[in-house]
Write a protein that holds these residues in place. Structure first.
Motif, mmCIF file in Angstrom:
data_model
loop_
_atom_site.group_PDB
_atom_site.id
_atom_site.type_symbol
_atom_site.label_atom_id
_atom_site.label_comp_id
_atom_site.label_asym_id
_atom_site.label_seq_id
_atom_site.Cartn_x
_atom_site.Cartn_y
_atom_site.Cartn_z
ATOM 1 N N ARG A 1 8.803 2.128 -0.053
ATOM 2 C CA ARG A 1 9.581 3.070 0.603
ATOM 3 C C ARG A 1 10.052 3.904 -0.441
ATOM 4 N N THR A 2 10.106 5.194 -0.003
ATOM 5 C CA THR A 2 10.532 6.316 -0.998
ATOM 6 C C THR A 2 11.828 6.348 -1.065
ATOM 7 N N PRO A 3 12.409 6.520 -2.288
ATOM 8 C CA PRO A 3 11.690 7.088 -3.621
ATOM 9 C C PRO A 3 10.990 5.939 -4.515
ATOM 10 N N LEU A 4 9.910 6.140 -5.090
ATOM 11 C CA LEU A 4 9.282 5.297 -5.610
ATOM 12 C C LEU A 4 8.276 5.916 -6.745
ATOM 13 N N THR A 5 7.866 5.016 -7.696
ATOM 14 C CA THR A 5 6.804 5.457 -8.571
ATOM 15 C C THR A 5 5.746 4.457 -8.571
ATOM 16 N N ILE A 6 4.323 4.856 -8.574
ATOM 17 C CA ILE A 6 3.316 3.830 -8.446
ATOM 18 C C ILE A 6 2.701 3.981 -9.891
ATOM 19 N N ASP A 7 2.674 2.988 -10.903
ATOM 20 C CA ASP A 7 2.148 3.084 -12.219
ATOM 21 C C ASP A 7 1.071 2.508 -12.172
ATOM 22 N N ASP A 8 0.448 2.627 -13.415
ATOM 23 C CA ASP A 8 -1.036 1.903 -13.778
ATOM 24 C C ASP A 8 -2.042 2.245 -12.898
ATOM 25 N N LEU A 9 -2.339 3.543 -12.485
ATOM 26 C CA LEU A 9 -3.355 3.905 -11.449
ATOM 27 C C LEU A 9 -4.431 4.470 -12.547
ATOM 28 N N ALA A 10 -5.898 3.922 -12.154
ATOM 29 C CA ALA A 10 -6.856 4.406 -13.048
ATOM 30 C C ALA A 10 -7.226 5.820 -12.452
ATOM 31 N N PRO A 11 -7.746 6.800 -13.123
ATOM 32 C CA PRO A 11 -7.702 8.063 -12.941
ATOM 33 C C PRO A 11 -8.730 8.212 -11.744
ATOM 34 N N GLY A 12 -8.645 9.177 -10.882
ATOM 35 C CA GLY A 12 -9.410 9.072 -9.554
ATOM 36 C C GLY A 12 -8.425 9.904 -8.439
ATOM 37 N N THR A 13 -9.160 9.662 -7.224
ATOM 38 C CA THR A 13 -8.301 10.390 -6.089
ATOM 39 C C THR A 13 -7.860 9.236 -5.224
ATOM 40 N N TYR A 14 -6.645 9.282 -4.770
ATOM 41 C CA TYR A 14 -6.105 8.147 -3.927
ATOM 42 C C TYR A 14 -5.627 9.159 -2.338
ATOM 43 N N ARG A 15 -5.777 8.272 -1.570
ATOM 44 C CA ARG A 15 -5.156 8.498 0.005
ATOM 45 C C ARG A 15 -3.822 8.263 0.062
ATOM 46 N N LEU A 16 -2.875 9.170 0.273
ATOM 47 C CA LEU A 16 -1.456 8.632 0.415
ATOM 48 C C LEU A 16 -1.065 8.951 1.854
ATOM 49 N N LEU A 17 -0.243 8.075 2.234
ATOM 50 C CA LEU A 17 0.447 8.206 3.625
ATOM 51 C C LEU A 17 1.843 7.761 3.931
ATOM 52 N N LEU A 18 2.475 8.791 4.212
ATOM 53 C CA LEU A 18 3.908 8.648 4.399
ATOM 54 C C LEU A 18 4.141 8.540 5.660
ATOM 55 N N ASP A 19 5.116 7.556 6.134
ATOM 56 C CA ASP A 19 5.314 7.281 7.632
ATOM 57 C C ASP A 19 6.760 6.793 7.809
ATOM 58 N N ARG A 20 7.337 7.560 8.860
ATOM 59 C CA ARG A 20 8.807 7.114 9.171
ATOM 60 C C ARG A 20 8.959 7.197 10.560
ATOM 61 N N ASN A 21 9.682 6.037 11.158
ATOM 62 C CA ASN A 21 9.723 5.926 12.555
ATOM 63 C C ASN A 21 10.259 7.027 13.470
ATOM 64 N N ASP A 22 11.135 7.970 12.932
ATOM 65 C CA ASP A 22 11.579 8.978 13.674
ATOM 66 C C ASP A 22 10.971 10.384 13.153
ATOM 67 N N HIS A 23 9.889 10.256 12.248
ATOM 68 C CA HIS A 23 9.396 11.539 11.781
ATOM 69 C C HIS A 23 7.775 11.557 11.963
ATOM 70 N N ARG A 24 7.144 12.329 11.680
ATOM 71 C CA ARG A 24 5.739 12.477 11.680
ATOM 72 C C ARG A 24 5.142 12.017 10.360
ATOM 73 N N ALA A 25 3.883 11.484 10.670
ATOM 74 C CA ALA A 25 3.354 10.706 9.464
ATOM 75 C C ALA A 25 2.737 11.805 8.729
ATOM 76 N N GLN A 26 2.869 11.680 7.446
ATOM 77 C CA GLN A 26 2.110 12.722 6.721
ATOM 78 C C GLN A 26 0.938 12.216 5.678
ATOM 79 N N GLU A 27 -0.281 12.622 5.662
ATOM 80 C CA GLU A 27 -1.289 12.058 5.022
ATOM 81 C C GLU A 27 -1.705 13.148 4.042
ATOM 82 N N THR A 28 -2.030 12.795 2.740
ATOM 83 C CA THR A 28 -2.669 13.684 1.834
ATOM 84 C C THR A 28 -3.345 12.987 0.562
#
Length: 646
Positions: free
Chosen positions: A454-481
């Motif tokens: 859950r936010t806030p957080l940092t995700i380490d040790d990621l190989a270079p590239g493009t990742y799909r990120l989805l943020l979701d919260r019960n009382d708010h709209r999900a955001q995907e990027t």
């Protein structure tokens, strides 16, 4: 929600290929027919919601009635104890959104082909009485033949029925592809709204961007759609044909009446392709061919490295045995000359800066450490005599204008020195990180379908590239990027999650009129008004031939508020009167909506709704209240009468 590998009513789920506000789409295998299909399964948290179940069924019906090229086929609707889902055609190919991300934009002939195909499919849907209401590049797939296929009719409206279900826990349509009238209220849309979305898609494939900045908040984007003037596509892509540009601009008219009357009319105005048949929109992107062997440059590098190794071995053996080292005529080749002996391919800069490594993974210099290598290993002496303890400096010295700084000129031994170390392993590839924040905090973070935290957080040790990120919260709209990650870098993502809309279901018995914030609402086939509203206070008024009901309701994000006012129901109550601060007053006259009903203390049986009750007595100032009559109301109703001034 089922997982890949599960079997659902004879369909084996192979992989998740899409997620939306109403459910998840899987690639699956029909085990009886051994055929690949797509399954759309309603989200578990919506399966018990009759409105969403009904919308899900409406999507299946909308697709099933659209049997045409360019629209995904639906085979069947299934309902089991595990899930409600429908089975549809599986399109093997990328979405237009993916194509645009790879290519930026399409060439005008391809864009024209796309526009003609999409208008044909949309025109067929409209002629069949179906609006899409959520047209966007991610809902257009490119099949194996390079043809466009429209899918995801999750917000479809069947025009021939009253089944206009406008409620959803997620955004009604995608903000960046809404029409001005859709921004103002989903219930107002018609076929012209779909044509506006087609215009936005056409603009994007021609120019590589939308006619407004979509990076702002939803409000900023909506204001641009409603009020901003759109620059012509040729502003960003001068090669766009004027005839195509004019059709696109007409599709993007703010006034629905100024757009082409239908999809067929817009298609007719487009230039006719030069060939007799429509050319395919795209050839699906071909992945790079697997590396089955060395390239020509790699073979050359390997040959040069092998030659150098043999020469070094030869020199070392003869030096050890005290034999003269054979020489070649001419000056000694320099360090630069030796490096250039291996033809430099695409990574020549790397070969020059790091000569011990090349694309083959083998050393081009026999694995020797450059700091310890002697010049005689690749630059034999010009003399045939055996070398002495102090060899001729002039014979061993490299050319002055060819020896790079730092190159070894030591040749005291006259023989190849043994390597001190094994070849250095290639360095570990640099990794990156993503720091995720959200407003508000506490959103669940999923990275490429995997829940991280859950936010806030940092995700380490990621190989270079493009990742799909989805943020979701019960009382708010999900955001995907999608988030690009580079080595030795941290990408910060900090979206603001808009509150999830609330859903209201309102009705009257007998049928009446429902107004929300003063605006009349159209009921569905079952007589209910179903709508999604922003969180916060709203004024709701329900009227019928038997009464009126008004109230202010404060809605929480994601809340479902249901209320049906039964104006035929009666409620027991009573009315009493007393002097201000004094004793009870009997025999005061009681009227309800102007009709005399008795004298205090008076028992009443009133219909549900707003009632105006007035109490009067000689010598006292009348008292009046507008009361909302409902089951469980407080009773008796006490009226205080002040004496008339003398």
């Amino acid at each position: 929600m089922p997982d890949p590998g599960d079997v659902l009513d004879g369909y084996r789920l192979n992989a998740v290929i899409g997620r939306g506000g109403m459910g998840t789409v899987y690639r699956a295998t029909d085990q009886a027919l051994e055929k690949t299909v797509a399954l759309k399964v309603i989200a578990p948290h919506l399966a018990d919601d009759p409105t969403f179940v009904r919308r899900f069924r409406e999507e299946a019906k909308a697709l099933a009635r659209l049997d045409a090229d360019g629209i995904v086929d639906v085979y069947t609707l299934r309902e089991t104890e595990e899930a409600l889902f429908f089975v549809m055609e599986h399109i093997e190919g990328p979405s237009l959104q993916t194509v645009l991300r790879r290519r930026g934009r399409l060439e005008p002939p391809q864009a024209l082909s796309l526009l003609r195909q999409v208008l044909t499919a949309v025109g067929h849907a409209h002629a069949s009485g179906v609006l899409h209401r959520d047209l966007k590049p991610s809902n257009i797939l490119i099949d194996a033949d390079g043809q466009a296929v429209i899918t995801d009719f999750g917000l479809a409206k069947i025009l021939a029925s009253d089944a206009d279900l406008t409620a959803t826990h997620d955004q009604l349509g995608t903000v960046a592809y809404m029409s001005p009238e859709q921004v103002k209220g989903l219930r107002n849309v018609d076929t012209a709204s779909d044509l506006f979305a087609v215009g936005l898609i056409a603009y994007e494939v021609l120019t590589g961007q939308l006619p407004f900045d979509r990076s702002g908040t939803d409000f900023v984007v909506q204001r641009a759609i409603v009020d901003a003037s759109f620059p012509p596509p040729s502003t960003y892509a001068p090669e766009v044909p004027p005839a195509v540009e004019q059709v696109v601009l007409d599709l993007l008219s703010k006034d629905p009446a100024a757009r082409p009357p239908d999809a067929q009319a817009a298609r007719t105005r487009l230039p006719i392709p030069q060939t007799a048949d429509e050319e395919p929109l795209l050839t699906p992107d071909t992945p790079p061919a697997p590396d089955v062997g060395f390239t020509a440059w790699q073979w050359a590098g390997l040959a040069a490295g092998t030659l150098l190794m043999l020469m070094g071995t030869y020199a070392g053996v003869r030096g050890t045995l005290g034999l003269p080292i054979l020489s070649t005529a001419g000056p000694a080749p320099s360090e630069t000359t030796r490096t250039a002996a291996t033809p430099a391919g695409p990574s020549s800069a790397e070969q020059k800066s790091t000569p011990e490594a090349n694309d083959t993974g083998l050393s081009s210099r026999t694995g020797q450490d450059p700091s310890t290598e002697t010049s005689s290993s690749v630059n034999p002496s010009s003399s045939d005599e055996a070398p002495s303890d102090e060899s001729d400096p002039s014979a061993a010295a490299p050319s002055e204008d060819s020896t790079p700084p730092g190159a070894s000129t030591d040749n005291t031994s006259g023989a190849t020195s043994a390597p001190d170390d094994e070849p250095s392993p290639p360095p570990e590839p640099a990794t990156g990180a993503i720091t995720v924040r959200s407003s508000p905090d506490g959103a669940t973070v999923r990275l490429n379908e995997q829940t991280i935290g859950r936010t806030p957080l940092t995700i380490d040790d990621l190989a270079p590239g493009t990742y799909r990120l989805l943020l979701d919260r019960n009382d708010h709209r999900a955001q995907e990027t999608t988030v690009p990650v580079a080595g030795n870098d941290t990408t910060v993502v900090s979206p603001t999650l808009p509150p999830r809309p609330a859903v209201v279901r309102l009705g009257a018995r007998p049928d009446g009129t429902v107004r929300i914030d003063g605006t009349p609402q159209a009921p569905t086939a079952d007589g209910l008004v179903v709508d999604s509203l922003s969180p916060g206070p709203h004024q709701i008024t329900i009227t019928s031939t038997l009464g009126r009901w008004a109230m202010e309701v404060t809605l929480d994000p994601g809340e479902t508020y249901e209320r049906t006012i039964d104006f035929t129901e009666r409620v027991e109550s009573a009315v009493t009167a007393r002097a201000t601060g004094g004793p009870p007053l009997p025999n005061a006259t009681v009227t309800v909506n102007g009709d005399t009903v008795g004298y205090t203390p008076q028992r009443l049986r009133l219909r549900v709704g707003e009632r105006t009750i007035r109490v009067m007595k000689d010598g006292y100032i009348p008292a009046e209240q507008t009361v909302r009559v409902e089951p469980g109301m407080e009773t008796p109703l006490v009226f205080e009468l002040a004496p008339e001034p003398e």
